[in-house]
Design an enzyme around this catalytic site. Structure first.
Site, PDB file in Angstrom:
ATOM      1  N   ALA A  48       0.826  -1.202   0.000  1.00 14.40           N
ATOM      2  CA  ALA A  48       0.000   0.000   0.000  1.00 14.40           C
ATOM      3  C   ALA A  48       0.866   1.259   0.000  1.00 14.40           C
ATOM      4  CB  ALA A  48      -0.935  -0.005   1.210  1.00 14.40           C
ATOM      5  N   LYS A 135      -8.554 -11.939 -11.902  1.00 21.06           N
ATOM      6  CA  LYS A 135      -7.130 -11.576 -11.817  1.00 21.06           C
ATOM      7  C   LYS A 135      -6.431 -12.609 -10.938  1.00 21.06           C
ATOM      8  CE  LYS A 135      -3.936  -7.837 -10.739  1.00 21.06           C
ATOM      9  NZ  LYS A 135      -3.041  -8.672  -9.931  1.00 21.06           N
ATOM     10  N   LYS A 313     -11.011  -5.798 -20.078  1.00 22.30           N
ATOM     11  CA  LYS A 313     -10.306  -5.505 -21.325  1.00 22.30           C
ATOM     12  C   LYS A 313     -11.318  -5.138 -22.405  1.00 22.30           C
ATOM     13  CE  LYS A 313      -6.744  -8.936 -20.208  1.00 22.30           C
ATOM     14  NZ  LYS A 313      -6.146 -10.254 -20.576  1.00 22.30           N
TER      15      LYS A 313
END
Length: 731
Positions: A48, A135, A313
């Site tokens: 982070a 993902k 995409k």
């Protein structure tokens, strides 16, 4: 070398100089963190914190495009090739995908809005068609087939150069070794190697039965298996594979496929025998992207493999080509992550770690808690001001988040009476009024903090070497003033000096440096060049042949460049680019060492803070002594006249590189231009003198043509370097 505590007494610069200084500092910090993470496997900050700094750099460079340089972390894919595996240059770079930091529905809406804006679509135009995919949390892989047979498998590496792991990938049963008739003569399939959760659990069970070390999570187990030098070990690890894209493929005119959509390409990959995730679907517009993100998020824990988000995409390959790339990443794709997993635990203590730069970092020592597949016992608190802002004290119940699902951090203290509780039998944070699923009772968190618990105080002496701890005006970080006298800094200073971009001392890795420093074999950088065969050979796991290899590497490193030497000294704020600027401007080390602040300010991109840092560094007698000892040990480089930079043929010119040149790699082209005095920029503007364009040049070429800037091909670049007026427009 190390930095000293009094390097920056001068006030911060203002205006554009302040921005340039901030950008330079962010780049150097990000490069250090990336090296720790990808090469040394010893990250010092949470994902982070890296992401925040990266996003800040992106924002600054977006606002000040003239300050973008090719060596910025935003202009490249991060990663590194490991020693022991053969490097492989990707014919088509393995680019990373931009991460949408907004984990809510608005993240998908923002991406869709960007795409529509780039395509100049009116508000009433039909929705853009996308492909939505999981993902995967694994290791990116490129599989090259020639004549239908697998001939090479390579990791992403830094996006340009990866590692040849063909011997290991052949053991993965989901990856076909040969393809059916009708496939293109050349086919590169891109995808992810991962480990299913059940296979991971079974592997760890076998490890425990054998008394061997267990693996932290499926991602680490998969990555470690793929990078083994012994494929027999890889074969014992249950790896899987998903395909999601293509690299180099024979053109349609030469017998290759003529895909119109990304989804069609995925369907063809399935027909050729490659596994494709079942969750992949077509989505019309932002609303269906949001629905996909929510649905997969709800199913996330039930999936047989780990994911850390989804990917969107643009489906049309023609629109993908129209949208193009932003050097580091495609405009037509984005990764939309999920909120980091959070758990509750107790702070049992607060320790202090000392980094290479001397920075002191408070670290919360935690009661063990399982977060996102990892047992967490420590979490960074960043600095004293962040710790006090979060009001963390020993004994507090705190929320721990695995930022980016990788590295833990303390989010904050759970306040008494906040209506929060932990689910019985776990540490999961839930509403105190009910359990997570309505079945298990939730236990309220601990009550108010005991009144006698004191605030944490940063130590006045370094916990490693006892030197004074100082904090410079305007800085939030406390630092040890011990420099090379501090073992914590000494190790990292030696590693920095030895790294590939500095003195390039092959074989001088972390474990060897640990032994050299801990055993008091070396105390300063010149001690490296005083090492003998006997002193090295007696170290653990250092046979005579290995010791001789290190000595040979040290001897080879003595012949270097002034820029590499300057960078290797570890002067604060002097990164690789600044070191090159200094070397080109002054030509000689003595001129740099004797330069005043005003002289240093004449160097390209050197502002007041950097100038003061360089001047103060060389004003320290012990720093000059180290430099003289290194020269006495035989470290040498070619020097030039101080004014030579002004007479270089391309002095004062700004050149932008884009696309893939036929024979020259980007780094080689950049080195040639910089050695001729040119500045290589990362974006095209009215100040650009030339754009050198190769294949797949994209938006930079279009902007150059729009602005009327001369465009050169590789032959034109060579003509420019020779001083011959190039024939612009050939690209």
């Amino acid at each position: 070398m190390t930095e000293q505590s009094d390097l920056f007494p001068a006030p911060a610069p203002k205006g554009s100089a302040l921005v340039a200084t901030k950008i330079k500092a962010l780049r150097e910090q990000l490069n250090r963190w990336a090296h720790e993470y990808y090469v040394q496997d010893t990250p010092s900050v949470p994902d982070a914190e890296y992401d925040r700094a990266f996003q800040q750099l992106q924002a600054l460079e977006g606002a000040y495009p003239d300050l973008v340089t090719p060596d910025s972390p935003t202009q490249r894919v991060l990663g590194a090739v490991l020693d022991g595996l053969t490097p492989v240059r990707h014919r088509v770079p393995m680019l990373s995908i931009r991460t949408e930091t907004d984990t809510e529905a608005s993240g998908a809406q923002a991406f869709d809005a960007r795409v529509r804006r780039e395509l100049k679509l009116p508000p009433d135009a039909p929705p853009v068609e996308y492909v939505a995919e999981p993902k995967f949390d694994g290791l990116a892989m490129s599989l090259r087939y020639e004549g239908g047979r697998l001939v090479q498998a390579a990791t992403r590496g830094d996006g340009e150069v990866g590692e040849d792991v063909t011997h290991n990938v052949r053991t993965i049963r989901q990856i076909p070794l040969s393809l059916p008739a009708g496939v293109p003569p050349v086919l590169e399939v891109r995808g992810e190697v991962y480990m299913r959760r059940a296979d991971f659990d079974a592997l760890n069970e076998r490890q425990r039965e054998k008394g061997d070390k267990t693996f932290v999570n499926p991602r680490n187990a998969a990555a470690g298996a793929v990078r083994q030098l012994d494929s027999g070990i890889t074969a014992q690890r249950p790896l899987s594979f998903f395909a999601y894209g293509l690299g180099e493929v024979t053109p349609a005119a030469e017998g290759g496929p003529d895909f119109g959509t990304h989804f069609g390409m995925l369907q063809q990959l399935k027909e050729w025998g490659f596994p494709v995730a079942a969750q992949v679907q077509i989505a019309q517009g932002a609303s269906e992207l949001i629905a996909f993100h929510q649905r997969v998020g709800a199913e996330r824990d039930a999936l047989p493999y780990d994911i850390d988000g989804v990917v969107y995409k643009v489906n049309s390959l023609a629109l993908q080509r129209q949208l193009g790339f932003v050097t580091r990443e495609p405009r037509w794709a984005v990764a939309h992550k999920y909120p980091a997993q959070e758990m509750v635990t107790r702070v049992e203590g607060i320790d202090v770690q000392v980094g290479r730069t001397g920075k002191l970092t408070p670290v919360a020592r935690l009661a063990p808690v399982f977060v996102g597949g990892v047992t967490v016992t420590n979490a960074t608190l960043h600095n004293l001001f962040e710790l006090r802002r979060k009001k963390v004290r020993v004994g507090d119940q705190v929320i721990v988040r695995r930022a980016g699902d990788v590295i833990p951090e303390v989010v904050g203290v759970v306040p008494a009476g906040a209506g929060l509780a932990v689910l019985a039998g776990s540490d999961a944070l839930v509403d105190a009024a009910s359990s997570a699923d309505g079945t298990a009772p939730a236990q309220p968190l601990a009550g108010p903090r005991q009144p006698y618990v004191p605030n944490f105080r940063m130590p006045r002496q370094c916990p490693i070497c006892g030197s004074a701890v100082v904090r410079e005006p305007g800085e939030v970080n406390h630092r040890c003033s011990g420099g090379l006298f501090c073992p914590a800094q000494r190790k990292q200073a030696v590693l920095h000096f030895a790294q590939r971009r500095a003195m390039d001392i092959e074989g001088l890795g972390e474990k060897l440096v640990d032994q050299l420093v801990d055993g008091h074999v070396i105390r300063t950088l010149p001690d490296l060049y005083r090492l003998g065969l006997s002193s090295l050979a007696q170290l653990d796991r250092m046979a005579e042949k290995s010791a001789q290899n290190v000595l040979d590497a040290l001897d080879k490193s003595k012949r270097t460049t002034l820029a590499r030497f300057l960078f290797g000294l570890g002067i604060r704020h002097v990164g690789e680019a600044t070191a090159k600027d200094l070397a080109r401007h002054f030509g000689q080390l003595d001129a740099i060492m004797d330069a005043g602040v005003e002289q240093l300010l004449q160097v390209n991109d050197v502002g007041p803070v950097v100038a003061e840092a360089i001047h103060t560094f060389f004003a320290q007698p012990h720093n000059r002594e180290v430099v003289e000892q290194l020269r006495a040990c035989g470290v040498t480089w070619d020097e030039s006249e101080p004014a030579a930079a002004a007479t270089l043929p391309l002095a004062g010119m700004t050149v932008v590189l884009t696309g893939t040149l036929p024979t020259l790699g980007r780094d080689a082209a950049k080195d040639l231009l910089e050695s001729a005095g040119a500045k290589v920029a990362g974006s095209v503007s009215k100040k650009t003198h030339y754009v050198v364009a190769g294949a797949d040049a994209g938006s930079k070429l279009a902007k150059a043509q729009e602005l009327g800037i001369p465009v050169l091909d590789e032959d034109g670049l060579h003509a420019l370097l020779r001083g011959t007026p190039p024939n612009a427009g050939g690209a």
